[in-house]
Design a protein around this motif. Structure first.
Motif, mmCIF file in Angstrom:
data_model
loop_
_atom_site.group_PDB
_atom_site.id
_atom_site.type_symbol
_atom_site.label_atom_id
_atom_site.label_comp_id
_atom_site.label_asym_id
_atom_site.label_seq_id
_atom_site.Cartn_x
_atom_site.Cartn_y
_atom_site.Cartn_z
ATOM 1 N N VAL A 13 -19.187 -14.779 -6.992
ATOM 2 C CA VAL A 13 -20.111 -15.213 -7.680
ATOM 3 C C VAL A 13 -21.373 -13.554 -7.854
ATOM 4 C CG1 VAL A 13 -22.562 -16.389 -6.947
ATOM 5 C CG2 VAL A 13 -19.967 -17.670 -6.987
ATOM 6 N N LEU A 14 -21.422 -12.750 -6.870
ATOM 7 C CA LEU A 14 -22.382 -11.928 -7.674
ATOM 8 C C LEU A 14 -21.462 -10.932 -8.539
ATOM 9 C CD1 LEU A 14 -22.888 -10.968 -3.629
ATOM 10 C CD2 LEU A 14 -24.429 -11.692 -5.418
ATOM 11 N N ALA A 15 -20.764 -10.870 -8.588
ATOM 12 C CA ALA A 15 -19.571 -10.044 -9.584
ATOM 13 C C ALA A 15 -19.711 -10.284 -10.732
ATOM 14 C CB ALA A 15 -17.822 -9.551 -9.124
ATOM 15 N N ALA A 16 -19.298 -12.046 -10.765
ATOM 16 C CA ALA A 16 -19.901 -12.340 -12.629
ATOM 17 C C ALA A 16 -21.673 -12.810 -12.805
ATOM 18 C CB ALA A 16 -19.458 -14.047 -12.714
ATOM 19 N N MET A 68 -24.014 -10.057 3.517
ATOM 20 C CA MET A 68 -25.051 -8.861 2.664
ATOM 21 C C MET A 68 -24.173 -7.726 2.628
ATOM 22 S SD MET A 68 -28.336 -7.477 3.524
ATOM 23 C CE MET A 68 -28.879 -6.660 3.717
ATOM 24 N N VAL A 69 -23.297 -7.016 3.009
ATOM 25 C CA VAL A 69 -22.966 -5.913 2.697
ATOM 26 C C VAL A 69 -22.198 -6.518 0.841
ATOM 27 C CG1 VAL A 69 -20.559 -4.260 2.297
ATOM 28 C CG2 VAL A 69 -21.484 -5.243 4.736
ATOM 29 N N THR A 70 -21.433 -7.065 0.497
ATOM 30 C CA THR A 70 -21.209 -7.632 -1.258
ATOM 31 C C THR A 70 -22.042 -7.523 -1.672
ATOM 32 O OG1 THR A 70 -19.372 -8.903 -0.314
ATOM 33 C CG2 THR A 70 -19.987 -9.283 -2.310
ATOM 34 N N LEU A 127 -15.004 -12.786 0.069
ATOM 35 C CA LEU A 127 -14.914 -13.426 -1.679
ATOM 36 C C LEU A 127 -15.099 -13.825 -2.109
ATOM 37 C CD1 LEU A 127 -10.935 -12.498 -0.989
ATOM 38 C CD2 LEU A 127 -12.190 -11.094 -1.165
ATOM 39 N N ASP A 128 -15.991 -15.517 -1.655
ATOM 40 C CA ASP A 128 -15.951 -16.329 -2.601
ATOM 41 C C ASP A 128 -17.834 -16.049 -3.707
ATOM 42 O OD1 ASP A 128 -14.053 -18.182 -2.639
ATOM 43 O OD2 ASP A 128 -15.369 -19.950 -1.071
#
Length: 87
Positions: free
Chosen positions: A35-38, A1-3, A30-31
């Motif tokens: 995914v969200l960063a990509a 959620m924070v990510t 991290l996983d």
């Protein structure tokens, strides 16, 4: 959620050309962060998001306070000594 909140805030903010963001924290985040960063960088190729191996929640707080990472990811509430870094 924070990510998701962090990446959502990044999406809403103006982005500088060739900006590099370093997001670090515990392995549990991290996983999904990768995914969200990509997904984010697919829409904003001018942004580089680096996600190093786990540094833990405590390491995330310390490195964010020191300014060595852009955002620290947490898997627990701030407490004790880590909380005093933001007081």
């Amino acid at each position: 959620m924070v990510t998701m909140v962090c990446l959502g805030l990044l999406a809403a903010a103006p982005v500088m050309a060739a900006e590099k963001l370093v997001l670090a924290g515990p392995g549990t985040n991290l996983d999904i962060t990768r995914v969200l960063a990509a997904a984010f960088t697919a829409k904003h190729p001018e942004v580089v998001i680096e996600i190093p191996e786990s540094i833990g929640s405590g390491g995330a707080v310390k490195q964010t306070a020191a300014g060595t990472i852009t955002a620290g990811l947490m898997s627990r509430p701030l407490a004790g000594r880590t909380k005093t870094l933001w007081s």
